[in-house]
Every structure is written in structure tokens, then in C-alpha cells.
Motif scaffolding. Structure first.
Motif, PDB file in Angstrom:
ATOM      1  N   GLU A 264      -2.023  -3.037 -10.435  1.00 51.47           N
ATOM      2  CA  GLU A 264      -2.847  -3.401  -9.290  1.00 51.47           C
ATOM      3  C   GLU A 264      -2.459  -2.479  -8.148  1.00 51.47           C
ATOM      4  N   VAL A 265      -3.325  -2.338  -7.172  1.00 49.67           N
ATOM      5  CA  VAL A 265      -2.970  -1.517  -6.010  1.00 49.67           C
ATOM      6  C   VAL A 265      -3.464  -2.203  -4.743  1.00 49.67           C
ATOM      7  N   ILE A 266      -2.605  -2.193  -3.731  1.00 46.20           N
ATOM      8  CA  ILE A 266      -2.982  -2.803  -2.452  1.00 46.20           C
ATOM      9  C   ILE A 266      -2.662  -1.810  -1.337  1.00 46.20           C
ATOM     10  N   ALA A 267      -3.542  -1.732  -0.339  1.00 45.44           N
ATOM     11  CA  ALA A 267      -3.308  -0.825   0.782  1.00 45.44           C
ATOM     12  C   ALA A 267      -2.738  -1.621   1.942  1.00 45.44           C
ATOM     13  N   GLU A 268      -1.641  -1.145   2.541  1.00 44.08           N
ATOM     14  CA  GLU A 268      -1.106  -1.868   3.699  1.00 44.08           C
ATOM     15  C   GLU A 268      -1.469  -1.142   4.995  1.00 44.08           C
ATOM     16  N   GLY A 269      -1.428  -1.886   6.089  1.00 42.94           N
ATOM     17  CA  GLY A 269      -1.680  -1.284   7.396  1.00 42.94           C
ATOM     18  C   GLY A 269      -3.133  -0.970   7.687  1.00 42.94           C
ATOM     19  N   ILE A 270      -4.048  -1.745   7.109  1.00 46.70           N
ATOM     20  CA  ILE A 270      -5.473  -1.523   7.389  1.00 46.70           C
ATOM     21  C   ILE A 270      -5.805  -2.078   8.781  1.00 46.70           C
ATOM     22  N   GLU A 271      -6.327  -1.201   9.630  1.00 46.57           N
ATOM     23  CA  GLU A 271      -6.628  -1.638  11.000  1.00 46.57           C
ATOM     24  C   GLU A 271      -8.106  -1.530  11.340  1.00 46.57           C
ATOM     25  N   GLU A 272      -8.857  -0.776  10.516  1.00 43.34           N
ATOM     26  CA  GLU A 272     -10.261  -0.544  10.866  1.00 43.34           C
ATOM     27  C   GLU A 272     -11.195  -0.710   9.667  1.00 43.34           C
ATOM     28  N   LEU A 273     -12.426  -1.040  10.003  1.00 41.36           N
ATOM     29  CA  LEU A 273     -13.432  -1.224   8.955  1.00 41.36           C
ATOM     30  C   LEU A 273     -13.644   0.065   8.153  1.00 41.36           C
ATOM     31  N   SER A 274     -13.582   1.219   8.837  1.00 43.00           N
ATOM     32  CA  SER A 274     -13.802   2.497   8.132  1.00 43.00           C
ATOM     33  C   SER A 274     -12.760   2.679   7.017  1.00 43.00           C
ATOM     34  N   GLN A 275     -11.563   2.185   7.266  1.00 43.40           N
ATOM     35  CA  GLN A 275     -10.517   2.287   6.232  1.00 43.40           C
ATOM     36  C   GLN A 275     -10.849   1.386   5.040  1.00 43.40           C
ATOM     37  N   VAL A 276     -11.374   0.197   5.358  1.00 41.64           N
ATOM     38  CA  VAL A 276     -11.764  -0.727   4.285  1.00 41.64           C
ATOM     39  C   VAL A 276     -12.828  -0.064   3.412  1.00 41.64           C
ATOM     40  N   GLU A 277     -13.810   0.551   4.095  1.00 39.60           N
ATOM     41  CA  GLU A 277     -14.910   1.167   3.349  1.00 39.60           C
ATOM     42  C   GLU A 277     -14.424   2.313   2.470  1.00 39.60           C
ATOM     43  N   PHE A 278     -13.541   3.132   3.041  1.00 42.82           N
ATOM     44  CA  PHE A 278     -12.969   4.245   2.276  1.00 42.82           C
ATOM     45  C   PHE A 278     -12.275   3.724   1.023  1.00 42.82           C
TER      46      PHE A 278
END
Ligand code: C2E
Ligand code: MG
Ligand code: MG
Length: 333
Positions: A264-278
């Protein structure tokens, strides 16, 4: 064997007039050299003694903190990026000092690690987090995974497995709801032994995530042998993910690596919607960061859900339906 050398230097007569005082200063300087990544040298300066004394004071305060109940846990949601559903919580320790205020873990975890205090502290953390997870389950929240950070020294304790098993039994939390986060540097210290410990942890039904992935070094051949469940992409790669520098490519590489290794992979430190979309575009399914919620004390959780998982949230912040628990469900808490 890789050998490195850390050197502390004191100078006569500026730093002392006898062997003993010069050695003491050189010793303090050597610890500085070690702290600065080892394999270098440092000349003694007066500021170093002040720092050493400050550390000593902090150490004694931290010992008191454990006794005086000044430590508390905050929890940060981990979400499914597509649906916005909360799938887990990461337990993060805080120190509420009566005079110094809220002290972040970066200020005291390294000290606790250095002095061995991390062992009793780590047990306390694990127990608090498991107890909280169980409490949430009993209150009717969905079954989230509780992610707990394990420091390197804790990971290498001979009785780690017994400690974890005891705590699970005492708190009544089933092992599949516990995830331990370890760092690359910790497991690379002794690969064979780490694999053995990790296999036994997985054998108990507990998940294992590598925290801050990409900042340490782990060889790909080792990574393949580690019985891991998840990679956590370090937040340094997420912060400038869409600016077009190499970080986006690194995050993408880690996501692909995880897929190849069936992790599984999880991204930490997401602060903006653009990052979510990427991240969604690149196939990353899970995320954590201020965008979804700051670490919070458990009593703020109900308000968190009320504020975030309403129609408003869906409209303003993108794809998010919090199901099966509606905001009304959380009014009860
Ligand atoms: P970590 O395990 O990688 O935890 C994530 C850190 O990133 C947390 O900092 C969290 O507050 C912060 N963070 C989360 N989302 C965002 C975001 O969107 N932007 C930014 N800028 N930061 C974000 P925190 O709580 O200060 O913890 C720092 C580190 O201290 C942790 O890094 C972990 O290594 C250590 N730590 C914290 N709690 C514990 C604990 O209970 N036990 C141990 N052994 N270490 C802990
Ligand atoms: Mg962590
Ligand atoms: Mg991290």
C-alpha cells in the motif's frame, strides 16, 4: 563494516588549563560532531556546554513529564483519497508543559531516544493509542487502523513483541487495527534481524509501514525482502509535487515501486487539493495531511467530522463522502 570517525577538539589554554577540563570539552565537541551526521570534526565552543546543560535540563523535565501526566496524544486522520473516507489515524505525541507550553515531538523524541527514556515512553504511547482506538470502536466509529510511530531503539528492544502483545491484550484492540510505523534507517541497521522481527510482527496480524520513505536509504533488494504492508511517501516530496521539479517524479516513482512490490502507499503532508489530484492521477490511494485535518486531541474528533463531512465540505474541497457515518452520527459523541 563501514567505519566512520567523529572528532571533538579542544584547544589549550582557551578551553581549559588541565587534562581533565580539556578532555571534557573535547568530549562535548565530539558529541556535536556525531549529531552533525558523524564522520566529521568539531572545535569546542562555549555555546556547546550551554546546549549540553539545556539538554540535561530537558531530560529531567521529560522524566517529570511522564510522572506528572503532561504527555498527551493527538490523532491525525488518514483518508482514502477518492472518497475522502477516514481509514486510519496516526497517533502523534504532544507534551503540554505547564510553563513552556505545547512542545512538539521533534524537540523531545530525539532526546528520549538518546537517553533511553523512549522505552517507557514508547510503551505509554502504544498503550494510549490502542486504548483510544478501542474506545472509538466501542463508541461506534468505523474500524480505523491506528498507526503508531516506533522509534529505532524501541524497534530493537528484545521484548518489543511481548510488549505489543501485552498492550493489545490489556486494551482489547485486535491486531489488525494496529499499524506500526518504522523508519528506513532503523531497519537497515541489521537487515537480517530486522526481517525476523518484522516477520514476527506481521505474524501477529499487525501491519508495518515505513515512515518518511525516500529520505533514508534502503536498497531495493532489501525492500523486496522486508515483510512490509505500506510505504509512507515523505512529505518533502509532496510539498512541491506540482511545481514541476523532481519531487513529483520521486513521488510517482515511489507509487510505482509500491505497486510493483504489492505494498500500500500513503502520501503524508498533503496541504492542497492540487496535490490530492496529482496523487490520485498517479495511482496513490491514501493520504494524510493538513488538507484533511491537523493532528487533534481525541475530544475534538466529533467537531472535526461535523465540520468536514457535510455537504459544504464536499462542495468546497472536492471528492468526499463520509459514509457510513453521517454528521448526525457524530453528534452523539
Ligand atoms: P511523522 O511520524 O512523519 O509524523 C508526521 C508529522 O507531520 C507530524 O508532525 C504531523 O503533525 C506533521 N504533518 C502532518 N500533516 C502535515 C502537513 O500537511 N503539513 C506539514 N507541514 N506537516 C504535517 P509532529 O506531530 O510534529 O511529529 C514529528 C515527528 O515526531 C513524527 O514524524 C515522528 O517521527 C515523531 N513522533 C511523533 N509522535 C511520536 C510518537 O508517539 N512516537 C515516536 N517514536 N515518534 C513520534
Ligand atoms: Mg509517522
Ligand atoms: Mg513521516
Amino acid at each position: 563494516l563501514y567505519i566512520s570517525c567523529s572528532i571533538g577538539i579542544s584547544v589549550y589554554p582557551e578551553d581549559g588549563d588541565g587534562v581533565e577540563s580539556l578532555m571534557q570539552c573535547a568530549d562535548v565537541a565530539m558529541y556535536q560532531a556525531k549529531e552533525r551526521g558523524r564522520n566529521n570534526y568539531q572545535f569546542f565552543t562555549a555555546g556547546m556546554t550551554e546546549r549540553a546543560q539545556e539538554e540535561l535540563r530537558m531530560e529531567s523535565k521529560l522524566r517529570q513529564a511522564i510522572v506528572n501526566d503532561e504527555l498527551l496524544m493527538h490523532y491525525q486522520p488518514q483518508v482514502d483519497l477518492q472518497s475522502g473516507r477516514v481509514i486510519g489515524m496516526e497517533a502523534l505525541i504532544r507534551w503540554q508543559h505547564p510553563v513552556m507550553g505545547l512542545i512538539p515531538p521533534a524537540k523531545f523524541i530525539p532526546l528520549a531516544e538518546e537517553t533511553g527514556l523512549i522505552i517507557p515512553l514508547g510503551k505509554w504511547i502504544l498503550k494510549a493509542a490502542c486504548k483510544q482506538a478501542r474506545q472509538w470502536q466501542q463508541s461506534g466509529y468505523p474500524d480505523w487502523k491506528m498507526a503508531v510511530n516506533i522509534s529505532p531503539k524501541q524497534f530493537w528492544q528484545a521484548d518489543l513483541l511481548e510488549t505489543v502483545a501485552d498492550i493489545l491484550e490489556q486494551t482489547g484492540l485486535a491486531p489488525e487495527f494496529l499499524e506500526l510505523e518504522i523508519t528506513e534507517s532503523a531497519i537497515m541497521l541489521d537487515v537480517e534481524k530486522a526481517i525476523d522481527t518484522m516477520k514476527r510482527i506481521r505474524g501477529m496480524g499487525i501491519s508495518l509501514a515505513v515512515d518518511d520513505f525516500g529520505t533514508g536509504y534502503s536498497s531495493l533488494s532489501c525492500l523486496q525482502r522486508f515483510p512490509l504492508s505500506k510505504l509512507k511517501i515523505d512529505r518533502s516530496f509532496i510539498s512541491s509535487i506540482v511545481d514541476g521539479d523532481n519531487n513529483g517524479a520521486i513521488a510517482e516513482g515511489i507509487i510505482a515501486l509500491a505497486r510493483t512490490l504489492h505494498l500500500e502507499v500513503i502520501a503524508e503532508g498533503i496541504e492542497e487539493l492540487s496535490q490530492v489530484e496529482f496523487l490520485i492521477n498517479k495511482g496513490c490511494k491514501q493520504g494524510q495531511g493538513f488538507f484533511f485535518g491537523h493532528p487533534m486531541p481525541p475530544e475534538r474528533l466529533a467537531t472535526y467530522f461535523l465540520q468536514n463531512f457535510t455537504a459544504d465540505y464536499n462542495k468546497n474541497k472536492g471528492p468526499s463522502t463520509f459514509d457510513p457515518c453521517t454528521a448526525e452520527t457524530f453528534l452523539r459523541f
